[in-house]
Enzyme design. Structure first.
Site, PDB file in Angstrom:
ATOM      1  N   GLU A   1      57.110  61.228  14.357  1.00 36.52           N
ATOM      2  CA  GLU A   1      55.716  60.984  14.736  1.00 36.52           C
ATOM      3  C   GLU A   1      55.659  60.284  16.089  1.00 36.52           C
ATOM      4  O   GLU A   1      55.302  59.119  16.210  1.00 36.52           O
ATOM      5  CB  GLU A   1      55.026  60.196  13.610  1.00 36.52           C
ATOM      6  CG  GLU A   1      55.003  61.011  12.318  1.00 36.52           C
ATOM      7  CD  GLU A   1      54.709  60.202  11.047  1.00 36.52           C
ATOM      8  OE1 GLU A   1      54.345  59.019  11.160  1.00 36.52           O
ATOM      9  OE2 GLU A   1      54.846  60.772   9.948  1.00 36.52           O
TER      10      GLU A   1
ATOM     11  N   ARG B   1      62.387  62.938   9.700  1.00 35.27           N
ATOM     12  CA  ARG B   1      61.370  61.972   9.261  1.00 35.27           C
ATOM     13  C   ARG B   1      61.956  60.617   8.844  1.00 35.27           C
ATOM     14  O   ARG B   1      61.394  59.561   9.138  1.00 35.27           O
ATOM     15  CB  ARG B   1      60.630  62.591   8.079  1.00 35.27           C
ATOM     16  CG  ARG B   1      59.749  61.656   7.272  1.00 35.27           C
ATOM     17  CD  ARG B   1      59.123  62.449   6.115  1.00 35.27           C
ATOM     18  NE  ARG B   1      58.476  61.604   5.133  1.00 35.27           N
ATOM     19  CZ  ARG B   1      57.170  61.324   5.123  1.00 35.27           C
ATOM     20  NH1 ARG B   1      56.383  61.776   6.077  1.00 35.27           N
ATOM     21  NH2 ARG B   1      56.649  60.581   4.173  1.00 35.27           N
TER      22      ARG B   1
ATOM     23  N   GLU C   1      46.545  57.339  10.662  1.00 37.04           N
ATOM     24  CA  GLU C   1      47.151  58.646  10.931  1.00 37.04           C
ATOM     25  C   GLU C   1      46.492  59.184  12.201  1.00 37.04           C
ATOM     26  O   GLU C   1      45.323  59.555  12.203  1.00 37.04           O
ATOM     27  CB  GLU C   1      46.919  59.615   9.765  1.00 37.04           C
ATOM     28  CG  GLU C   1      47.603  59.205   8.468  1.00 37.04           C
ATOM     29  CD  GLU C   1      49.102  59.490   8.442  1.00 37.04           C
ATOM     30  OE1 GLU C   1      49.617  60.064   9.416  1.00 37.04           O
ATOM     31  OE2 GLU C   1      49.741  59.130   7.438  1.00 37.04           O
TER      32      GLU C   1
ATOM     33  N   HIS D   1      58.119  56.708  10.726  1.00 36.84           N
ATOM     34  CA  HIS D   1      58.612  58.080  10.584  1.00 36.84           C
ATOM     35  C   HIS D   1      59.050  58.603  11.940  1.00 36.84           C
ATOM     36  O   HIS D   1      58.272  58.611  12.898  1.00 36.84           O
ATOM     37  CB  HIS D   1      57.527  58.970   9.975  1.00 36.84           C
ATOM     38  CG  HIS D   1      57.297  58.668   8.520  1.00 36.84           C
ATOM     39  ND1 HIS D   1      56.047  58.589   7.960  1.00 36.84           N
ATOM     40  CD2 HIS D   1      58.183  58.402   7.528  1.00 36.84           C
ATOM     41  CE1 HIS D   1      56.178  58.299   6.664  1.00 36.84           C
ATOM     42  NE2 HIS D   1      57.455  58.176   6.376  1.00 36.84           N
TER      43      HIS D   1
HETATM   44 ZN   LIG Z   1      54.260  58.875   8.894  1.00 35.94          ZN
END
Ligand SMILES: [Zn+2]
Length: 478
Positions: free
Chosen positions: A247, A299, A444, A244
């Site tokens: 990020e 994204r 994450e 993504h």
């Molecule tokens: Zn992600």
């Protein structure tokens, strides 16, 4: 509009013929195992097709004046384009509890009306971005519904402006002497990341090699770096980042791992040395560059021409080919979770799938780094189901989380992605697990919403350091 206009100029095309391959084929650790029985359409792991820039440390060019653009032979992306920088002045990010069904309904409606965008959430709360022109209305609606919320970010553009400050003089001087430009005190452009990888391959040819496994839609290289001492009994671990675009902490952390192992390989533990490490720090280079030059919060990838509208891009983490098209993915091209037109319809995911299809390496673990929320997630993501060996995944995940907490203090929750968060089909982790890779995790990274995607660069080192501790636990378990 007062927005900054950046002109992209096509500057160079590097011929593979003119480049000296990095990979010395006589070095024991350098041959990337490939399946000889399988046809390899666009990559031979002998390094001869390894296109790269001849110079690692190029003179710095002001980003606002000139941009580099790479050329692709298929499909044709515009070589010169005008890009406007999207301004998020006045936009806010709120954390809202979603225990109440009424709240869930309101949020769904606001999202459909494009007044808000989801930044992520779990079973009990969601972080939403409220667009400036909708702020008054949305505030009124929440007040009328007696819905409480926390304002996490009061002015998003201000956070964006403060996120990635220029390096100080000391750092700039060090940077000049090092032979590459990566610092982990700043978020770097793709050019710096790739330059760093090439530098390591050149500097440590006996253990490090770089390969390009394909190209992005706009023609940027998908570069994998391998660290291996070439021992026969080594296990193999694959780590990627930057699926993504927005990020940014993800490629920063993955390159930090690379740097640690590369620069200290001799004194590393046997756990680390007994693994062949494969790193793909930027899966979505087009999106990544786009977040640097135009829309900080993009994204998806940048594949153009989906649907009847002007919408661009597919969510690469909904495009992988295991149970593609299921829950938590969208068939609507303008959606942020658009899954693409079919499994592996995107060149970036396709390249990864081809790499795994063609390699003879048997991977024991697959880690994919995202942000944010502080979770260690294991399959399945497509629905509320668990793999047969979920107890092993849970146990190792919890040990990793414990190492992270002990090192840096951050709390990571451990569980299956569908169970802990929400179902999302077409993720890379499910697909990796479906290939039989046992220890498959989506990490994450920080934080839990104070900065969200716009995590200040000063967090790179602490986040990377504690996650390196987590990775060492994994290395001891595979
Ligand atoms: Zn992600």
């Amino acid at each position: 509009m007062g927005s900054l206009t950046v002109t992209l100029v096509f500057l160079y095309a590097v011929s593979a013929v003119l480049c000296t391959p990095f990979i010395n084929q006589l070095q024991p650790g350098q041959e990337w195992p490939a399946r000889s029985s399988v046809k390899q359409p666009y990559h031979q792991f002998d390094g001869t097709e390894n296109e790269h820039k001849p110079e690692v440390a190029e003179p710095k060019t002001a980003a606002s004046e000139v941009e580099k653009e790479v050329i692709s032979d298929e499909p044709q992306a515009p070589l010169v384009e005008t890009v406007e920088r999207i301004d998020y002045s006045g936009a806010q990010v709120w954390k809202v509890s979603t225990e109440d069904v009424q709240v869930q309904r309101l949020i769904k409606k606001l999202a459909t009306d494009k007044l808000i965008a989801s930044w992520g959430g779990n079973h009990s709360s969601i972080d939403i971005l409220i667009k400036p022109n909708a702020l008054e209305n949305v505030t009124a609606m929440f007040r009328n519904g007696d819905i409480t919320y926390d304002i996490m970010i009061d002015d998003l553009q201000q956070r964006i402006n403060e996120e990635n400050p220029p390096l100080d003089e000391n750092e700039l001087e060090l940077q000049d002497r090092r032979g590459h430009r990566m610092t982990w005190k700043q978020y770097h452009r793709l050019e710096d990341i790739h330059g760093f990888m090439d530098y390591l391959a050149k500097t440590y040819p006996s253990i490090i090699s770089v390969n390009t496994i394909g190209k992005s839609y706009e023609g940027r290289e998908l570069k994998i770096l391998r660290i291996s001492d070439g021992k026969a009994g080594n296990k193999a671990v694959f780590i990627d980042g930057g699926i993504h675009a927005r990020e940014w902490i993800s490629p920063a952390v993955v390159t930090y791992f690379i740097n640690q192992f590369a620069e200290n390989f001799d004194v590393e533990s046997d756990d680390i040395k007994n693994i062949d490490w494969y790193f793909l720090p930027v899966v979505n280079p087009d999106g990544y560059e786009y977040t640097h030059r135009s829309d900080r919060l993009w994204r998806k990838n940048r594949k153009y021409g989906y649907g009847p509208s002007t919408c661009t891009g597919a969510d690469l983490n909904r495009n992988f080919g295991y149970r593609w098209g299921g829950k938590g993915s969208s068939s609507y091209p303008c959606s942020d979770i658009y899954r693409g037109s079919g499994p592996f319809s995107e060149p970036e995911t396709k390249a990864i799938s081809e790499f795994f299809r063609n390699t003879a390496v048997k991977f024991s673990a697959y880690l994919t780094y995202h942000s944010y929320g502080q979770y260690l997630l294991y399959p399945w993501g497509y629905d509320n189901a668990l793999p047969a060996d979920h107890k092993d995944l849970d146990s190792v995940g919890k040990q990793m989380a414990e190492a992270i907490r002990k090192t840096g203090g951050s709390q990571y929750k451990v569980g299956s992605s569908s169970g802990l968060l929400y179902p999302a089909a077409g993720g890379s982790d499910d697909w990796a697990k479906s290939l039989g890779i046992k220890y498959t995790y989506t990490v994450e990274l920080s934080d839990t919403g104070r900065y969200g995607f716009v995590l200040p660069a000063s967090y790179i080192e602490p986040v990377a350091r504690e996650n390196l501790a987590g990775l060492r636990v994994l290395a001891s378990q595979v």
